[in-house]
Scaffold this motif. Structure first.
Motif, short mmCIF file in Angstrom:
data_model
loop_
_atom_site.label_atom_id
_atom_site.label_comp_id
_atom_site.label_asym_id
_atom_site.label_seq_id
_atom_site.Cartn_x
_atom_site.Cartn_y
_atom_site.Cartn_z
N LEU A 1 0.73 -1.08 -0.05
CA LEU A 1 0.05 -0.13 0.07
C LEU A 1 0.89 1.16 -0.10
O LEU A 1 1.79 1.50 0.88
N LEU A 2 0.66 2.07 -0.89
CA LEU A 2 1.53 3.26 -1.08
C LEU A 2 0.59 4.59 -0.83
O LEU A 2 -0.53 4.49 -1.59
N PHE A 3 1.05 5.53 -0.13
CA PHE A 3 0.32 6.63 0.30
C PHE A 3 1.33 8.04 0.09
O PHE A 3 2.68 7.66 0.34
N SER A 4 0.53 8.94 -0.45
CA SER A 4 1.52 10.28 -0.79
C SER A 4 1.42 11.23 0.14
O SER A 4 1.98 12.20 0.04
N SER A 5 0.94 10.98 1.27
CA SER A 5 0.86 11.94 2.48
C SER A 5 1.22 11.24 3.68
O SER A 5 0.63 10.00 4.00
N ARG A 6 2.11 11.95 4.53
CA ARG A 6 2.27 11.26 5.76
C ARG A 6 0.97 11.00 6.78
O ARG A 6 0.72 9.97 7.47
N VAL A 7 -0.10 11.92 6.64
CA VAL A 7 -1.25 11.75 7.51
C VAL A 7 -2.14 10.59 6.75
O VAL A 7 -2.62 9.73 7.76
N GLU B 1 5.99 7.42 -0.70
CA GLU B 1 6.40 7.86 -2.03
C GLU B 1 7.82 6.93 -2.31
O GLU B 1 7.82 6.67 -3.54
N SER B 2 8.70 7.08 -1.42
CA SER B 2 9.91 6.41 -1.95
C SER B 2 9.88 4.93 -2.10
O SER B 2 10.72 4.31 -2.57
N GLN C 1 1.93 -9.27 -4.92
CA GLN C 1 0.81 -9.40 -6.04
C GLN C 1 -0.23 -8.57 -6.41
O GLN C 1 -1.09 -8.25 -7.20
N PHE C 2 -0.24 -7.50 -5.21
CA PHE C 2 -1.36 -6.46 -5.21
C PHE C 2 -0.86 -5.29 -4.59
O PHE C 2 -0.19 -5.03 -3.70
N ILE C 3 -1.08 -4.27 -5.45
CA ILE C 3 -0.58 -2.84 -5.06
C ILE C 3 -1.84 -1.74 -4.86
O ILE C 3 -2.81 -1.86 -5.78
N VAL C 4 -1.83 -0.89 -3.91
CA VAL C 4 -2.67 -0.05 -3.47
C VAL C 4 -2.10 1.36 -3.76
O VAL C 4 -1.34 1.49 -3.07
N VAL C 5 -2.61 2.27 -4.65
CA VAL C 5 -1.94 3.60 -4.77
C VAL C 5 -3.27 4.61 -4.58
O VAL C 5 -4.34 4.45 -5.02
N ASP C 6 -2.88 5.55 -3.42
CA ASP C 6 -3.71 6.27 -2.89
C ASP C 6 -4.30 7.54 -3.81
O ASP C 6 -5.19 8.12 -3.68
N LYS C 7 -3.41 7.90 -4.99
CA LYS C 7 -3.71 8.95 -5.84
C LYS C 7 -2.73 8.93 -7.06
O LYS C 7 -1.76 8.37 -7.00
N ILE C 8 -3.43 9.60 -7.93
CA ILE C 8 -2.57 10.03 -9.17
C ILE C 8 -1.40 10.81 -8.81
O ILE C 8 -2.00 12.07 -8.26
N PRO C 9 -0.20 10.58 -8.78
CA PRO C 9 0.86 11.78 -8.35
C PRO C 9 0.51 13.16 -8.86
O PRO C 9 -0.07 13.05 -9.87
N LEU D 1 3.68 7.63 -11.74
CA LEU D 1 2.65 6.50 -11.57
C LEU D 1 3.24 5.27 -12.23
O LEU D 1 3.09 4.37 -11.77
N HIS D 2 3.73 5.43 -13.44
CA HIS D 2 4.51 4.31 -13.99
C HIS D 2 5.51 3.73 -12.80
O HIS D 2 5.88 2.26 -12.81
N GLN D 3 6.33 4.35 -12.33
CA GLN D 3 7.27 3.97 -11.29
C GLN D 3 6.61 3.00 -10.11
O GLN D 3 7.05 1.91 -9.78
N LYS D 4 5.52 3.58 -9.64
CA LYS D 4 4.67 3.02 -8.68
C LYS D 4 4.23 1.59 -9.13
O LYS D 4 4.41 0.63 -8.60
N PHE D 5 3.68 1.51 -10.33
CA PHE D 5 3.00 0.41 -10.85
C PHE D 5 4.27 -0.46 -11.08
O PHE D 5 4.07 -1.82 -11.26
#
Length: 268
Positions: A99-105, A149-150, A163-171, A206-210
């Motif tokens: 699970l990837l999150f783009s904010s500390r909160v 993000e890192s 095998q499963f990735i969750v991304v919280d928003k489009i960068p 986003l390509h990097q995350k995927f």
């Protein structure tokens, strides 16, 4: 040693797979590259790029869903609502999730909820809580990894352990004065800054995350991207976004339906 022996007869340039889309016809004209290119003598400019076929079978080995029926990303209930749908899927998968999150909160809210839900059931590894949580995650047969993000760049977890990735928003792209000047310069000198600079930079991230999903030719899995801002996009913007994200085929689905289809994909 003669001077001519010191001059290489050929050059090799290593580039990133995220510089463009699958066919190289979108997303390659960064203003930084284009500016330097204009200073080259015309006889030294290459006439076309070389775009190699993708190594992995993205169409058949990855399922990517975009869900926009969520709360605003700044809403305190955004993460709880998303995890309400995602957690049962993680449970069925037995982990194997990043699970990837783009904010500390949002990261901290998700960490608290995931630990409460899965502690003692599925191992949970959190960025910053340990010397090398990625390596610890890889030692487990099945676990959950939570990062910011890192963790969307550079980490390498091949095989069935992820095998499963969750991304919280489009960068997003920074909205400072320097970036705005670059966007203005691109529009004036080269082309459509929104598509070829602003949106291209966002999809590149986003390509990097995927890219954390498929690390070998045998890997397969699913990605869930949530972002309700796309509901305000015009049809042309969505088509450009999907073009820039090739070779991934992004399917827009409500969150519950997306989770259901991911479960069907994994047969869980």
């Amino acid at each position: 040693i003669h001077d001519e022996l010191l001059v290489p007869s050929a050059s090799v340039v290593f580039t990133s797979a995220t510089l463009g889309n699958a066919s190289g016809d979108s997303g390659v004209q960064g203003v930084e590259w284009m500016t330097g290119y204009t200073y080259l003598a015309s006889d030294k400019r290459f006439k076309a790029g070389l775009y190699l076929d993708a190594v992995y079978d993205y169409k058949n080995n990855s399922k990517v869903f975009l869900s926009s029926d969520t709360r605003n990303i700044s809403d305190p209930m955004f993460v709880p609502d998303v995890l309400k749908e995602v957690n049962p899927l993680i449970q069925k998968l037995g982990g194997r999730t990043l699970l990837l999150f783009s904010s500390r909160v949002r990261f901290e809210i998700a960490t608290d909820l995931i630990l409460r839900e899965f502690e003692g059931k599925i191992p949970v590894f959190v960025q910053g809580l340990g010397k090398n949580v990625v390596e610890e995650f890889k030692k487990e047969d099945s676990a959950i990894l939570i990062g910011m993000e890192s963790f969307g760049e550079g980490i390498d977890i091949p095989g069935e352990k992820l095998q499963f990735i969750v991304v919280d928003k489009i960068p997003d792209v920074r909205q400072d004065l320097v970036i705005q000047k670059r966007r203005d310069f691109f529009e004036f000198k080269f082309g459509n800054e929104f598509n070829d600079y602003f949106l291209a930079h966002r999809t590149r991230s986003l390509h990097q995350k995927f890219g954390r999903l498929l690390r070998t030719e045998q890997d397969h899995g699913a990605i869930l991207l949530v972002d309700n801002r796309v509901k305000r996009w015009k049809g042309g913007t969505m088509r450009t976004f999907q073009k820039l994200m090739e070779p991934y085929q992004i399917v827009a689905k409500p969150l519950a339906e997306a989770c259901g289809e991911i479960a069907e994909y994994f047969k869980v």
